[in-house]
Design an enzyme around this catalytic site. Structure first.
Site, PDB file in Angstrom:
ATOM      1  N   HIS A  86       0.876  -1.171   0.000  1.00  0.00           N
ATOM      2  CA  HIS A  86       0.000   0.000   0.000  1.00  0.00           C
ATOM      3  C   HIS A  86       0.918   1.227   0.000  1.00  0.00           C
ATOM      4  O   HIS A  86       2.008   1.182   0.566  1.00  0.00           O
ATOM      5  CB  HIS A  86      -0.804  -0.065   1.301  1.00  0.00           C
ATOM      6  CG  HIS A  86      -1.921   0.906   1.420  1.00  0.00           C
ATOM      7  ND1 HIS A  86      -1.724   2.216   1.767  1.00  0.00           N
ATOM      8  CD2 HIS A  86      -3.251   0.753   1.278  1.00  0.00           C
ATOM      9  CE1 HIS A  86      -2.897   2.821   1.830  1.00  0.00           C
ATOM     10  NE2 HIS A  86      -3.844   1.962   1.538  1.00  0.00           N
ATOM     11  N   ASP A 140       2.409  -4.544   8.276  1.00  0.00           N
ATOM     12  CA  ASP A 140       1.180  -3.772   8.124  1.00  0.00           C
ATOM     13  C   ASP A 140       0.025  -4.776   8.168  1.00  0.00           C
ATOM     14  O   ASP A 140      -0.184  -5.538   7.237  1.00  0.00           O
ATOM     15  CB  ASP A 140       1.253  -3.034   6.769  1.00  0.00           C
ATOM     16  CG  ASP A 140      -0.079  -2.417   6.358  1.00  0.00           C
ATOM     17  OD1 ASP A 140      -1.075  -2.597   7.084  1.00  0.00           O
ATOM     18  OD2 ASP A 140      -0.092  -1.756   5.302  1.00  0.00           O
ATOM     19  N   LYS A 147     -11.117  -0.863   9.816  1.00  0.00           N
ATOM     20  CA  LYS A 147     -11.213  -2.021   8.924  1.00  0.00           C
ATOM     21  C   LYS A 147     -11.747  -3.236   9.670  1.00  0.00           C
ATOM     22  O   LYS A 147     -11.982  -4.284   9.084  1.00  0.00           O
ATOM     23  CB  LYS A 147      -9.848  -2.323   8.310  1.00  0.00           C
ATOM     24  CG  LYS A 147      -9.357  -1.144   7.490  1.00  0.00           C
ATOM     25  CD  LYS A 147      -8.667  -1.515   6.225  1.00  0.00           C
ATOM     26  CE  LYS A 147      -8.433  -0.265   5.412  1.00  0.00           C
ATOM     27  NZ  LYS A 147      -7.203  -0.305   4.642  1.00  0.00           N
ATOM     28  N   GLN A 177      -5.018  -5.032   6.626  1.00  0.00           N
ATOM     29  CA  GLN A 177      -5.934  -5.834   5.831  1.00  0.00           C
ATOM     30  C   GLN A 177      -6.104  -7.243   6.401  1.00  0.00           C
ATOM     31  O   GLN A 177      -7.059  -7.940   6.074  1.00  0.00           O
ATOM     32  CB  GLN A 177      -5.384  -5.904   4.397  1.00  0.00           C
ATOM     33  CG  GLN A 177      -6.407  -6.132   3.327  1.00  0.00           C
ATOM     34  CD  GLN A 177      -7.525  -5.118   3.342  1.00  0.00           C
ATOM     35  OE1 GLN A 177      -8.681  -5.485   3.487  1.00  0.00           O
ATOM     36  NE2 GLN A 177      -7.203  -3.837   3.216  1.00  0.00           N
ATOM     37  N   CYS A 219      -4.544   2.300  -3.876  1.00  0.00           N
ATOM     38  CA  CYS A 219      -3.336   2.770  -3.190  1.00  0.00           C
ATOM     39  C   CYS A 219      -2.181   1.795  -3.358  1.00  0.00           C
ATOM     40  O   CYS A 219      -1.356   1.644  -2.458  1.00  0.00           O
ATOM     41  CB  CYS A 219      -3.571   3.015  -1.694  1.00  0.00           C
ATOM     42  SG  CYS A 219      -4.769   4.277  -1.357  1.00  0.00           S
TER      43      CYS A 219
HETATM   44  C1  LIG Z   1      -6.214   0.482   4.566  1.00  0.00           C
HETATM   45  C2  LIG Z   1      -4.825   0.089   4.525  1.00  0.00           C
HETATM   46  C3  LIG Z   1      -3.807   0.959   4.947  1.00  0.00           C
HETATM   47  C4  LIG Z   1      -4.082   2.382   5.398  1.00  0.00           C
HETATM   48  O1  LIG Z   1      -4.900   2.438   6.512  1.00  0.00           O
HETATM   49  P1  LIG Z   1      -5.393   3.861   7.065  1.00  0.00           P
HETATM   50  O2  LIG Z   1      -6.493   3.516   8.004  1.00  0.00           O
HETATM   51  O3  LIG Z   1      -5.860   4.632   5.869  1.00  0.00           O
HETATM   52  O4  LIG Z   1      -4.223   4.496   7.725  1.00  0.00           O
HETATM   53  C5  LIG Z   1      -2.519   0.511   4.918  1.00  0.00           C
HETATM   54  N1  LIG Z   1      -2.211  -0.725   4.495  1.00  0.00           N
HETATM   55  C6  LIG Z   1      -3.151  -1.598   4.083  1.00  0.00           C
HETATM   56  C7  LIG Z   1      -2.744  -2.972   3.649  1.00  0.00           C
HETATM   57  C8  LIG Z   1      -4.488  -1.218   4.081  1.00  0.00           C
HETATM   58  O5  LIG Z   1      -5.417  -2.079   3.668  1.00  0.00           O
END
Ligand SMILES: *Cc1c(COP(=O)(O)O)cnc(C)c1O
Length: 412
Positions: A129, A206, A232, A209, A370
């Protein structure tokens, strides 16, 4: 991961009653919400926690001696402990409240500025992302460190043998997502963390997701940093978590200066507060943090194994049905993936499909998600992305497929 929880019977109709928004109409049709990878919907249990906060104990935390402030502080710290337990962190102060995944990554990346030298290497996966690419590029510019990319294959999987070649004595940080938001690929993070640790590199995952589908155990993973966003996983926007191993959080300098993060202040010298407050300058999103805790309670009551199993059923069903459409191309068919389908129909622009299915009440995402480097890899401008949650149904998948078929007919 989650092997101790039992798979419970899954009553999707009962679950849907917790989400009032699922009853609304869009463009004259009942809403089918398939943009869960961008943000998940909010159950009444989480809304109740928000209303309760503002109705009964709205006050600033960690400062007042009065009762409301005490209550708010207690609830906020209880939420931290819920998050700690959920991700199985060893210590509560290893959980830092953030405004979301992006904030958490920036905190770590900027902290590393003081630890890196010219020629040090940072590895990032090709599936990232933008929020997990740009902060590290900025760090490289500042420090002279070098960014190297772990490549992917046509299925949307990272090529592990290439990662092994990239790892070396100069590798300081490895960062990648647990699950790709563009394709749904589940990365083999445990294997990658262990390999990186052999070279003494820190690993930041990260989990934005992954968190709605997979219950990560940070101790079992032995990960150094893990970041998520509450929105999320059925919580509100504007709040998230940075998990960091105590030893790493001690090593990194504070991200922002302000109230709450200091021990003593004078114009000669300021000393910083201990963890977690060192990283929590200013008044935080108190209500959001408490609601994040409520969202975890909600999802855990359903059970992550049950959620994953149910969503997997939706994914297989939808994938098979979509493939019956002529000219269909699905991007990312990793052997392990969450309930995300990224696709295009030959000769058609994803934006046009997205716009037409919206007219039929179906919410999907179109564009580069993104993750422009992923789109570049496939040499496409973007995809249509349908992402499923545990409150979606087979009937909704059918309506989605019908809408795509209609859109294709109209556009051809
Ligand atoms: C949504 C997402 C982000 C960003 O999250 P924010 O809530 O916009 O800070 C980063 N990495 C992944 C894999 C995502 O799905």
């Amino acid at each position: 991961m989650g092997q101790h929880t039992q798979v419970k019977a899954f009553d999707v109709e009962k679950i849907r009653k917790d989400f009032p928004i699922l009853n609304r109409e869009v463009n004259g049709y009942p809403l089918v919400y398939l943009d869960n990878a961008a943000t998940a919907q909010t159950p009444v249990q989480v809304m109740d926690a928000i209303v309760d906060y503002y109705s009964n104990y709205n006050a600033n935390i960690h400062r007042g001696v009065h009762s409301l402030s005490q209550e708010a502080t207690d609830k906020y710290e209880q939420a931290r402990i819920k998050i700690q337990k959920h991700f199985n962190a060893e210590k509560a102060h290893e959980i830092i409240f953030t405004s979301g995944t992006t904030h958490g990554i920036n905190m770590v990346a900027s902290g590393f500025a003081s630890l890196l030298k010219e020629g040090d290497e940072i590895l990032v996966s090709a599936l990232e992302h933008h929020s997990n690419i740009v902060p590290w590029q900025m760090l490289c510019e500042k420090t002279g460190a070098i960014l190297k990319v772990i490549p992917m294959n046509q299925n949307g999987e990272l090529i592990y043998s290439e990662l092994e070649k990239l790892l070396g004595d100069r590798t300081r940080v490895v960062f990648l997502n647990h699950v790709s938001n563009a394709l749904g690929t589940v990365n083999p993070i445990k294997k990658i963390i262990d390999a990186a640790h052999e070279f003494g590199a820190a690993v930041l995952i990260d989990g934005a997701q992954a968190a709605p589908h997979i219950k990560a155990d940070v101790q079992e993973l032995d990960v150094d940093f893990y970041v998520v966003s509450a929105h999320k996983m059925c919580g509100p926007t504007g709040v998230g978590m940075l998990y960091g191993k105590e030893e790493w959080l001690e090593k990194l300098p504070p991200y922002q200066g302000g109230g709450e993060m200091i021990a003593t202040v004078s114009f000669e010298k300021t000393t910083y507060a201990g963890l977690p407050h060192k990283f929590e300058a200013g008044t935080p999103n108190i209500c959001g943090g408490i609601a994040f805790g409520a969202a975890l309670d909600y999802m855990n009551a359903i059970g992550f194994d049950a959620i994953a199993e149910y969503e997997h059923g939706l994914l297989e069903y939808a994938t098979a049905k979509l493939k019956e459409i002529e000219g269909m191309k699905i991007y990312g068919e990793a052997s392990e993936k969450t309930a995300v389908i990224s696709f295009n129909v030959e000769g058609l622009h994803p934006y046009d499909i997205g716009t037409l299915v919206d007219k039929m009440g179906i919410a999907v995402r179109t564009g580069h998600h993104c993750a422009q480097p992923v789109m570049e890899f496939y040499k496409i401008p973007g995809t249509v992305r349908a992402s499923f949650a545990f409150y979606n149904t087979t009937e909704e998948v059918d309506r989605f497929i019908e809408a795509v078929k209609k859109a294709v007919m109209m556009l051809q």
